[in-house]
Structures are given as C-alpha cells and as structure tokens.
Write a protein that holds these residues in place. Sequence first.
Motif, PDB file in Angstrom:
ATOM      1  N   VAL A 169     -36.477  26.855 -55.832  1.00 25.11           N
ATOM      2  CA  VAL A 169     -35.914  25.692 -56.497  1.00 25.11           C
ATOM      3  C   VAL A 169     -36.488  24.433 -55.850  1.00 25.11           C
ATOM      4  CG1 VAL A 169     -33.816  24.371 -56.916  1.00 25.11           C
ATOM      5  CG2 VAL A 169     -33.782  26.852 -57.122  1.00 25.11           C
ATOM      6  N   VAL A 170     -36.949  23.508 -56.685  1.00 27.48           N
ATOM      7  CA  VAL A 170     -37.451  22.213 -56.213  1.00 27.48           C
ATOM      8  C   VAL A 170     -36.542  21.124 -56.775  1.00 27.48           C
ATOM      9  CG1 VAL A 170     -39.391  20.606 -56.201  1.00 27.48           C
ATOM     10  CG2 VAL A 170     -39.815  23.078 -56.093  1.00 27.48           C
ATOM     11  N   TYR A 171     -36.118  20.184 -55.918  1.00 29.45           N
ATOM     12  CA  TYR A 171     -35.212  19.121 -56.364  1.00 29.45           C
ATOM     13  C   TYR A 171     -35.526  17.825 -55.629  1.00 29.45           C
ATOM     14  CZ  TYR A 171     -32.657  20.294 -52.060  1.00 29.45           C
ATOM     15  OH  TYR A 171     -32.316  20.531 -50.751  1.00 29.45           O
ATOM     16  N   ASP A 172     -35.012  16.711 -56.170  1.00 27.12           N
ATOM     17  CA  ASP A 172     -35.177  15.398 -55.558  1.00 27.12           C
ATOM     18  C   ASP A 172     -34.236  15.297 -54.361  1.00 27.12           C
ATOM     19  OD1 ASP A 172     -35.431  12.762 -54.853  1.00 27.12           O
ATOM     20  OD2 ASP A 172     -34.954  11.941 -56.827  1.00 27.12           O
ATOM     21  N   ALA A 173     -34.798  15.340 -53.154  1.00 24.93           N
ATOM     22  CA  ALA A 173     -33.984  15.440 -51.944  1.00 24.93           C
ATOM     23  C   ALA A 173     -33.302  14.132 -51.563  1.00 24.93           C
ATOM     24  CB  ALA A 173     -34.836  15.940 -50.780  1.00 24.93           C
TER      25      ALA A 173
END
Length: 459
Positions: A117-121
């Motif tokens: 999963v890739v997300y805006d940290a």
Amino acid sequence: MAKTALHRPSGLGLDSAPLLTSLAELLRAWLPRQRWFAGKGRPVTDLTLVSSTELYPGCLHLLVRTEHLDPPSHGGPGTPPPDDCYQLLLGVGDVLPPRLTHAFIGRPDTGPLADMVVYDALHDPKAAGKLLECLRRPGTAGPLRFERDTRVAVPAGLAPRLLETEQSNSSLVYGDSFILKIFRRVQPGINPDLEVPWALSRQGCTRVPAPAAWFRTSRPQEATLGVLQPYLREAADGWTLALESLAAGRGFTDEAYELGRATAEVHLALASAFPLDMPSPRQNIRLAAAMSERLDAAVRSVSELQPYARGLRSAFEALAALDTAIRPAQRIHGDLHLGQVLRAGRQWSVIDFEGEPARPLAERRRVQSPVRDVAGMLRSFDYAARSRRPWRPEWAQSCRETFCAGYAAEARWDPREEPELLRAYETDRAVYEVLYEARHRPDWLPVPMAAVRRLAERC
C-alpha cells in the motif's frame, strides 16, 4: 550547529529505476488530482526520480520531476514550465490503517513495492512527527539537511495535524504552537519564505513570524524544502475578517488603516535588510514593456480581454512616458493580499513571502517597487467587496483610501502620489487575475473583469 546522520534502514529498494517502476503509474494518476499540482490540464508524460530517502522503515521522502505535454494555450503570466519538481512524502506498508484511507494512492503491480500500500504520509501522524524530530535535532538524511535556530525551543511530542486549506503547498500544525510549510513544487535556490522572514527577524521586525527551523536538499541543487515557524493560533486572516465585516454591514476602515501601517513597516524593514536598486527613467520603460508583454500573452489566452487591451495598455504607456525616476526598487512580499495577513487583537502580521509560486524563483527574489504590494492589497479589497451580493463598491473604496493613508503615515510617502506607477501595477495585477481565474476558477472571472473595465476606461 551540530549535525548527525539519521538512521536509514534498507529494504524498500531505493535505487531510482526499480523504485520508479513501482511508483510511476500511480503517480501519473495521483499527481494531477492534487490541488498543489501546477500542470493542470496537461497529462504527465514522463517521471524522473531526482532523489529518494527513507526517513524510517516505510516512509519515503522523494523529489520527483514531471514532464508534461505542451500547454493548451499560448502561454502567458503564470504558465507552468514543461517540467516541474515535486516533493512527496510517501508511506509504504502491507496494510493501510482505516484512519488513513483518505490518503491512499494505490498498490503497485511491479517493482520493489509490488502489492504494498502506498499513501500520502503527510496525513500520517507518525511521519509528521518524524519530520518535527528531524527539525528539532539538526542533521542529515541522504541529501536532506535539517537545520534550526538554536535560540528557539521546539518541544518534543507536539501533536501534528495537516491543514486542508492549502493549495500550492502543504502545512502541518504542531500542537497549535508551530506550523511547518512544505513546499510541494521545488525550485533551485533559497525560497523567499525562508530568506525574507529570517532577514526581517534580524532587523527586529515583529510583523513577520521568524523561522524556527527549516530543511533543504543538496541534490541535484540546493533548494529549500520546508520552513517551521510559530503558529499564530489566536489570529484570523484578513480575508475572513473582511468577509465578516461585509456580512455584518460594518466598515473595515480601522482595520485597513492599521494594515497599511503594518505593510509600510515591513517594507521599511525590507529596505534595511536587503540592498536597494536606485531607479532610472529607463527602468520605467523596461518595467512597462514587461507588463505589456504579459498583457499581450494574456489576451491571446483569454478572449474576454481583447476589447479592453488598448485601454489597459495605456496604463503601461503612461508609466513608460515618465521622465522622472520612480522610487527605489527593493525586496517586497510579491503576492500581498488579504489572505496573506493575520490579525490578533489590533496587531497585523504578514506571512507567506514565497511570492507567486507560478513564477520562477529568481524572479520572485528580484527587487521591485513596493507599490506592487500596495496594488495587490487594493485589488484584494475589491475581491472581498465583490464576493458578496449586492456589491458594495463604497466598502472597497473606503478600504483602499484608508489603507493608503495608513501606509503613508508609517512610510512618510503616499503611493497615491505616484498615480502612473500605482495604476500600472494594479492593471498588471488585474490581468494576472483574469488569466488565473480563466484557468482555475471560471466562475470568479467577472471579479477581475470588472476591474479590467474600470482600469481600461481611465485611458
């Protein structure tokens, strides 16, 4: 200032080519949807990973260069270049916590991040907290350099929250004590939003919050990435206060007068902090020519300007015809309006010295006439008055006059005494507003067009 290396664990594959293999497709779709993305309406044709740093396991700091198709218009003021560099903070993991579902970017199909999963940290309190810790304890992480003013105490453990109202940048507030502005669009050189407040703090100017900490990159060139400043939690911005005044049927002259004084005070401090450029009549000609070029480009892009082009151009011709030197050029705010000022009690503060983000950084750091800032604020009063119906032109006019009066009381010169210069800058600003609204907020186009008609009729 002591510096220490931050721990950089391995495991996510930070080599540019494999990492980009995982992220390219996701970012091509995600970037154009972000409010701070400058290339609206132009698909991303290519991506280059400029730098990648793992701040901690599962948190990547990236600088990504995007390339775009040619703009769909003839260009003009504020036209984005064919490529841009953006700062991203991405979280990577096996599972996305429910509280971060709104920050989801996607799941790569290939490369080292496949099926993760890739997300805006920046939405992740852990990542936001890590940024604060890096700023509290200056050091390095790959090409990243974290620095601070050692005279300012920044407590540990301040709870972060991401402001949702930002457009060209992103801001994190820590415990209602500090605010970290993260420059999404990165250009080489020192950002004026660090350079100017730092210099003003050394002048003892209390109108501008002083930088407490900042971070930058050394690759591929030196560039400012973010600035931490005190957060004025009790203050309200000028735009909100102006709209409240209009809604209540109140005048805004006392506030406008004090705002004029505050603006002049900042200009005086800037004139002491940075070198001046003594003007000449030839500079009038060059300034007028640049304004005319921007008008020509805007007319090609926005057909509604065509009937008024001749009248607008007369403002620039009047400036060029002056045979006397105008006031010395100096460092200014560069994008001054009611949204860039805060009021707590009777005290006005000026923020956001970044200038117009669409313009090149070198241009935003250039010395200019302080009348440009005055014209920007006068246009902002008009915007506020026209944001409500019925339109109250007398409200805007009274604000304009008292703002200039307050400015004159502090600066010992009145911008209204240089009518050719003031009209030229106000016309240039209105043309910029027309182009911006036509591209981004067509419903607002009648607001600057009303000013265009007024300014064109003064020929």
